[in-house]
Design a protein around this motif. Sequence first.
Motif: not given
Lengths: 351, 351
Positions: A88, A107, A111-114, B16-19, B118, B125, B128, B200, B202-205, B339, B341, B343
């Motif tokens: 996740r 990259l 994967i969602p990245f912190f 896939a990427q949220s809460l 970030g 970030e 989040s 939130i 959360t981003g993927v690179i 790249p 990213i 948030h």
Amino acid sequence: MCHRQNSKPCALQKGAQSLEFERNVFIKDSASIVGSKEGQGPLGSLFDMIGNDDMFGCQTWEEAESSLQKDAVYMALGKAKLKPSEMRYIFAGDLLGQSIATSYGILNYEIPFFGLYGACSTCGESLSLGSMAVCGGFADKVICVTSSHFASAEKEFRFPLEYGNQRPLSASWTVTGSGAFVLTGKRAENEKVRARITGITTGVIQDYGLKDSMNMGACMAPAACNVIYQNFMDFGRMPEDYDRIITGDLGSIGQTALLDLLRDKGFDISAQHMDCGIEIFDAEKQDTHAGGSGCGCAATVLSAFILKQIEEGIWKRVLFVPTGALLSKTSFNEGQTVPGIAHGVIIENVG
Amino acid sequence: MCHRQNSKPCALQKGAQSLEFERNVFIKDSASIVGSKEGQGPLGSLFDMIGNDDMFGCQTWEEAESSLQKDAVYMALGKAKLKPSEMRYIFAGDLLGQSIATSYGILNYEIPFFGLYGACSTCGESLSLGSMAVCGGFADKVICVTSSHFASAEKEFRFPLEYGNQRPLSASWTVTGSGAFVLTGKRAENEKVRARITGITTGVIQDYGLKDSMNMGACMAPAACNVIYQNFMDFGRMPEDYDRIITGDLGSIGQTALLDLLRDKGFDISAQHMDCGIEIFDAEKQDTHAGGSGCGCAATVLSAFILKQIEEGIWKRVLFVPTGALLSKTSFNEGQTVPGIAHGVIIENVG
């Protein structure tokens, strides 16, 4: 609109700086990759992969470090039989300015990245935040990865290797390596996991006014002391409640300082204390001076050695405390102090 | 030993990427401090404090940036009538190598510290991870702070100001400023809070292979697109479900790229889109080219302007998407790509 405010907490806030997790956080699996010098050290036979050439087939030291993270994640997922898309979040960081080893290393996993920065404590920081994500139900599975590389770190913080400068005996030797850890909240009956994370103690920055970037151990010892002492207070524990209390990369000089600082506070941890930086090299034979250091030091030793001891039940409960020195070449050149930070993670045998 | 595995989750994992947070996360209060140029811009009257002199009484640009974070935290706590010791964690970061502005800026507060990187997305970030800490019950209150400084950033990423180099029109102008946000999980009846964070993404690179560090907007637009598109997918929402969709610092060129990328995916957000970097300066009069940028850009505009609009009910729901370009001077000099990213944080009126 007030949702479920009365449901049970996921964790107990203990004392000033700690959490005790009320839901399971397992280290499902992990992997380590190191350079040739680490491979020749006392723990050499335990690492999952050892590079023959510290460029790892890349054009630059920084790319080499990225490839370490990529490989560590790849191996950890492979051992756990999981796909990147099942993660996740990825919690990751390194020592380089703007954490570039991480950005390019991870990259392609999408994967969602912190991104994290806690200097050499980042392994503990990533496990702390990863554990919170799993414990809180924000993620079923996450992966945590950190790295360092001797050559990229020397260039970043001290001098490029080509200058051939001499290093004082108090200097540490940045570990070339990366460790990755898959955390999960659930396991099927009889499913193998390596260990459980039961709590964390998050550090407060400590600044004792030291300014010597060639003596990081002394700069970081107060931060380790803060976390270890506070862990004892917050959980009402004594040194003997842990089989080992393991710092990241204090090295020999930092170890002496830590033991002294804790004795002043009434605790003797000399029977329990171990330091990843001291374990990973044979300082005398390998000429590594004070010991190993870097984000990769604590991460690779945790994956290859500490988790093995816990998994086999040789150690039941360990307090793992990676330590970081918060400096940059700019802050050093401007005459700033080197504050320290540490992140404590309680890792236990699953039984 | 398996604790409370059946209690309700704190948040729902969406797509896939949220809460979506199932417990309350309030922005209790916030504060912003900016430099003189930002003070002369269109939002000048809204910031809590404007420096006359961008050294802020310090000896170096880096120390000046540290003092920005220190002051932003001080003011946010003061406005919230809370003490540093009431903050369980501080989530903080900046743009400089090894995040030194943060380390020296916040160390005297003695709050357990998670260092983040970030790039210019760090404000998102920090909110989040801060929200997750509050929502999960890991903390009653946390503080999130980020900063940037025009002069320290130019030195870090491009050229020291003393070189007097020319900047292309695609370049952005790093904002001198810092914004701090106090998050809390509970409020007493009629207790004033500024807004609520309800979810939130959360981003993927994202790496589209661009290499121009003087055109960050184009490098970051794909990252903003990833988060905004995924937010629509994960929550089943359309652009009109938000009163504003606000990116951090794409600037004018990045905005065009973002709108085009989202149109290709079937969404037109031109009616909702706003960019903090475009709002903070009058690009023509202030000669800031593509717009403002930096960790301090999104943070100060959120504190001073966006939260005001939400608090007053002018906007009911905003998708706040700070964006970051993941490069360093080393990666740039080694010919690497830049790249991006992002948030995403959903911020709503409390009503």
